[in-house]
Design a protein around this motif. Structure first.
Motif, PDB file in Angstrom:
ATOM      1  N   ARG A 136       0.904  -1.142   0.029  1.00  0.00           N
ATOM      2  CA  ARG A 136       0.020   0.058   0.046  1.00  0.00           C
ATOM      3  C   ARG A 136       0.872   1.187  -0.046  1.00  0.00           C
ATOM      4  O   ARG A 136       0.414   2.304   0.418  1.00  0.00           O
ATOM      5  CB  ARG A 136      -0.940   0.078   1.268  1.00  0.00           C
ATOM      6  N   THR A 137       2.081   1.043  -0.424  1.00  0.00           N
ATOM      7  CA  THR A 137       2.898   2.478  -0.553  1.00  0.00           C
ATOM      8  C   THR A 137       2.972   2.870  -1.954  1.00  0.00           C
ATOM      9  O   THR A 137       3.822   3.786  -2.212  1.00  0.00           O
ATOM     10  CB  THR A 137       4.251   1.975  -0.079  1.00  0.00           C
ATOM     11  N   GLY A 138       2.498   2.399  -3.046  1.00  0.00           N
ATOM     12  CA  GLY A 138       2.273   3.066  -4.213  1.00  0.00           C
ATOM     13  C   GLY A 138       3.215   1.846  -5.151  1.00  0.00           C
ATOM     14  O   GLY A 138       3.582   2.462  -6.317  1.00  0.00           O
ATOM     15  N   SER A 139       3.619   0.915  -4.744  1.00  0.00           N
ATOM     16  CA  SER A 139       4.279  -0.038  -5.726  1.00  0.00           C
ATOM     17  C   SER A 139       3.707  -0.509  -6.885  1.00  0.00           C
ATOM     18  O   SER A 139       4.171  -0.722  -7.983  1.00  0.00           O
ATOM     19  CB  SER A 139       4.711  -1.359  -4.892  1.00  0.00           C
ATOM     20  N   THR A 140       2.354  -0.810  -6.739  1.00  0.00           N
ATOM     21  CA  THR A 140       1.751  -1.100  -8.062  1.00  0.00           C
ATOM     22  C   THR A 140       1.534  -0.072  -9.158  1.00  0.00           C
ATOM     23  O   THR A 140       1.577  -0.186 -10.228  1.00  0.00           O
ATOM     24  CB  THR A 140       0.191  -1.649  -7.697  1.00  0.00           C
ATOM     25  N   LEU A 141       1.338   1.009  -8.743  1.00  0.00           N
ATOM     26  CA  LEU A 141       1.342   2.388  -9.365  1.00  0.00           C
ATOM     27  C   LEU A 141       2.845   2.400 -10.190  1.00  0.00           C
ATOM     28  O   LEU A 141       2.781   2.454 -11.490  1.00  0.00           O
ATOM     29  CB  LEU A 141       0.955   3.694  -8.569  1.00  0.00           C
ATOM     30  N   LEU A 142       3.819   2.402  -9.225  1.00  0.00           N
ATOM     31  CA  LEU A 142       5.061   2.482 -10.206  1.00  0.00           C
ATOM     32  C   LEU A 142       5.240   1.269 -10.984  1.00  0.00           C
ATOM     33  O   LEU A 142       5.923   1.488 -12.131  1.00  0.00           O
ATOM     34  CB  LEU A 142       6.334   2.243  -8.985  1.00  0.00           C
ATOM     35  N   GLU A 143       4.951   0.109 -10.485  1.00  0.00           N
ATOM     36  CA  GLU A 143       5.166  -1.100 -11.570  1.00  0.00           C
ATOM     37  C   GLU A 143       4.350  -0.879 -12.926  1.00  0.00           C
ATOM     38  O   GLU A 143       4.906  -1.122 -13.989  1.00  0.00           O
ATOM     39  CB  GLU A 143       4.326  -2.270 -10.771  1.00  0.00           C
ATOM     40  N   ARG A 144       3.026  -0.385 -12.859  1.00  0.00           N
ATOM     41  CA  ARG A 144       2.290  -0.218 -13.801  1.00  0.00           C
ATOM     42  C   ARG A 144       3.052   0.901 -14.868  1.00  0.00           C
ATOM     43  O   ARG A 144       3.029   0.680 -15.916  1.00  0.00           O
ATOM     44  CB  ARG A 144       0.855   0.243 -13.770  1.00  0.00           C
ATOM     45  N   VAL A 145       3.484   2.077 -14.165  1.00  0.00           N
ATOM     46  CA  VAL A 145       4.123   3.134 -15.268  1.00  0.00           C
ATOM     47  C   VAL A 145       5.368   2.516 -15.877  1.00  0.00           C
ATOM     48  O   VAL A 145       5.735   2.562 -17.109  1.00  0.00           O
ATOM     49  CB  VAL A 145       4.752   4.069 -14.201  1.00  0.00           C
ATOM     50  N   LEU A 146       6.092   1.705 -15.095  1.00  0.00           N
ATOM     51  CA  LEU A 146       7.592   1.258 -15.472  1.00  0.00           C
ATOM     52  C   LEU A 146       7.385   0.059 -16.652  1.00  0.00           C
ATOM     53  O   LEU A 146       7.811  -0.013 -17.687  1.00  0.00           O
ATOM     54  CB  LEU A 146       8.335   0.597 -14.466  1.00  0.00           C
ATOM     55  N   ALA A 147       6.201  -0.852 -16.351  1.00  0.00           N
ATOM     56  CA  ALA A 147       5.911  -1.997 -17.251  1.00  0.00           C
ATOM     57  C   ALA A 147       5.309  -1.382 -18.389  1.00  0.00           C
ATOM     58  O   ALA A 147       5.068  -2.213 -19.429  1.00  0.00           O
ATOM     59  CB  ALA A 147       5.195  -2.733 -16.287  1.00  0.00           C
ATOM     60  N   SER A 148       5.005  -0.174 -18.579  1.00  0.00           N
ATOM     61  CA  SER A 148       4.429   0.413 -19.791  1.00  0.00           C
ATOM     62  C   SER A 148       5.477   0.782 -21.001  1.00  0.00           C
ATOM     63  O   SER A 148       5.348   0.996 -21.816  1.00  0.00           O
ATOM     64  CB  SER A 148       3.492   1.664 -19.699  1.00  0.00           C
ATOM     65  N   HIS A 149       6.723   0.608 -20.437  1.00  0.00           N
ATOM     66  CA  HIS A 149       7.877   0.724 -21.110  1.00  0.00           C
ATOM     67  C   HIS A 149       8.090  -0.589 -21.886  1.00  0.00           C
ATOM     68  O   HIS A 149       8.095  -1.514 -21.337  1.00  0.00           O
ATOM     69  CB  HIS A 149       9.136   1.107 -20.294  1.00  0.00           C
ATOM     70  N   PRO A 150       8.462  -0.277 -23.362  1.00  0.00           N
ATOM     71  CA  PRO A 150       8.605  -1.239 -24.261  1.00  0.00           C
ATOM     72  C   PRO A 150       9.609  -2.393 -23.684  1.00  0.00           C
ATOM     73  O   PRO A 150       9.549  -3.456 -24.129  1.00  0.00           O
ATOM     74  CB  PRO A 150       8.750  -0.914 -25.193  1.00  0.00           C
TER      75      PRO A 150
END
Length: 528
Positions: free
Chosen positions: A293-307
């Motif tokens: 609950r510290t925003g790890s999923t948000l960061l994961e989604r952002v970085l995983a949008s990188h090709p």
């Protein structure tokens, strides 16, 4: 060999199940053994023995029994499903995956088989493939509420939230006592004053027909919906009630976890990292770790949008392979810590990459965002020195409140008591400080509040830390069709929002027991 007598074999098989259903588990096991001795060529008997053994938590017996059934009937889908299930439970995901993939292209017979296959696909994080299996189970048994609930879970993972809510409505219509469906429905969207389920939930809770686990689910659902509609006092009343009831249902001592963290810091100190321990030269992994609950999923989604980056979600592979190499399955935590210092770290790195890669796609790099890997940050660096480690941080009170109000499936037992939560948080901060002292420059910190305020800047810095250039597609993370199986599965379908920053202000009085523990640990709780 004499052919089995189907009638006599089935009668003995049914007797074993009757004993099990009556709670006579030893008698059930003995009946199953007798069945297999008397009718060794009766494949359904071996299947029943496997299922009984699995329900009695004897996975080795379950796997051996289903292998006997498959020796008799190698292509039977029910037996293959059971074998895959046994392998998954044993952590042998690499062996289970091809069986599950092959079955997903086969024609099964029953709703139960389709639902079981859907579950296995979902556990392998193959949500798109799981979806048609659950839909087929609903088609075959539309009056079974569990089928609609299972379908809803995958629809949520895939971000199809309106369909998810519709499936949950149907599950509840069929079974108003499906407490998990009530709990999940509250999470699917932000509830509004005009459209919510508060009255229904309170009526159910006051009906006198709810067991303890149902009470927990309904209380958390009410807390979520009441917070959504702007009633923080009533929300926290139900949250505290649900958390207290959940805590009372478990056996847990936070001191055990704190001593384990201290043992890790003591074992993996500066002297350990000054020695040559052997390592794996692979640079594909990017670990995002910290508290939930510290925003790890948000960061994961952002970085995983990188090709160049794929994601395996929250993988247990590192912990599984570490435990195997240390020869410590079933042993105590401190013994595992001691044994872990003696393993071949190069082998750990190789095994981790080999077991994780099948789920990570074809991209050059892959993300693993298991929060509990903070326990192993030093071991990750020892095994994979070229891997990247990112730690998410968030304001202590916002972090703890977000954890406290989340009903986790099985993990994070410290989260249901404010004092336990405060002590665990302090222990976590101490261990992370230790890693940063003995491994300077190895761990990149990302601040959740800064990520929300400056998504592009903070994400670009994280990508640079990983040796990658910025890509504009990272800003469109909420449009990704990639599945999310975390507690944030609904939120990640929305653009970045800041409404959860400082949310704990509404509950400062209620959070006093937590604040006092954090104050004693020297952790500042003031909000800017």
């Amino acid at each position: 060999m004499k052919a089995p007598e189907p009638g006599a074999a089935r009668e003995l098989e049914q007797r074993a199940w009757r004993w099990y259903e009556q709670g006579e588990h030893k008698r059930a096991a003995l009946a199953a053994q007798q069945l297999n001795r008397q009718f060794p060529t009766y494949a359904p008997g071996w299947y029943s023995t496997s299922q009984l053994a699995m329900r009695l938590n004897n996975n080795d017996v379950a796997l051996a029994a289903i292998d006997r059934a498959l020796a008799l009937q190698p292509d039977e889908p029910a037996w293959l499903l059971q074998r895959a299930n046994c392998l998954m439970r044993a952590g042998r995901v690499g062996e289970a995956r091809p069986i599950v993939q092959a079955l997903s292209e086969s024609r099964l017979r029953t709703a139960y088989q389709y639902a079981t296959l859907g579950l296995l696909l979902s556990r392998l994080d193959m949500q798109e493939q799981a979806l048609p299996m659950y839909r087929r189970a609903v088609e075959l048994e539309p009056g079974r509420s569990e089928n609609h609930y299972n379908l809803a879970t995958v629809l949520r993972f895939l971000g199809r939230l309106e369909e998810c809510e519709h499936s949950l409505d149907r599950a509840i219509e069929l079974n108003p006592r499906d407490w998990e469906a009530h709990g999940l429905r509250a999470q699917v969207r932000r509830q509004t004053v005009e459209r919510n389920h508060v009255a229904q939930l309170e009526s159910l809770l006051g009906s006198g027909e709810v067991d303890a686990r149902g009470e927990v689910r309904l209380c958390y659902a009410l807390a979520k919906e009441l917070e959504d509609v702007g009633q923080p006092r009533r929300s926290f009343h139900y949250l505290r009630r649900g958390a207290t009831r959940r805590r009372n249902l478990m056996r847990y001592d936070v001191e055990d976890d704190l001593q384990t963290m201290q043992a890790i810091a003591g074992q993996f100190d500066a002297d350990f990292f000054s020695r040559e321990v052997g390592s794996c030269d692979n640079d594909e992994a990017i670990f995002i770790l910290g508290l939930p609950r510290t925003g790890s999923t948000l960061l994961e989604r952002v970085l995983a949008s990188h090709p160049a980056i794929g994601s395996v979600g929250e993988s247990n592979n590192l912990a599984i392979e570490l435990t195997r190499l240390a020869g410590a399955p079933g042993r105590g935590k401190r013994e595992l810590v001691a044994r872990a210092a003696t393993i071949d770290f190069g082998e750990l790195g190789r095994r981790y990459v080999e077991t994780t890669r099948p789920a990570s796609g074809r991209q050059a790099r892959f993300l693993d965002k298991m929060p509990l890997n903070f326990l192993y940050a030093g071991l990750i660096h020892a095994a994979l020195p070229r891997a990247r480690i990112i730690c998410m941080s968030r304001h202590p009170l916002d972090t703890c409140y977000a954890i406290y109000k989340t009903l986790f499936q099985d993990a994070y037992p410290y989260s249901y008591d404010l004092q336990d939560l405060g002590r665990y948080y302090a222990g976590y901060e101490g261990l992370m400080a230790h890693w940063e002292r003995v491994l300077p420059g190895v761990i990149h910190r990302v601040d959740y509040e800064e990520l929300v305020r400056d998504l592009r800047g903070v994400a670009a810095a994280a990508l640079a830390f990983c040796g990658l250039d910025w890509d504009e597609r990272c800003l469109q993370f909420h449009r990704s069709r990639q599945a999310s199986t975390t507690a944030s599965a609904s939120q990640v379908r929305e653009p970045v929002y800041a409404t959860s920053i400082g949310r704990c202000r509404d509950y400062r009085e209620e959070l006093q027991p937590l604040i006092e523990v954090l104050d004693r640990a020297g952790i500042a709780c003031d909000l800017a």
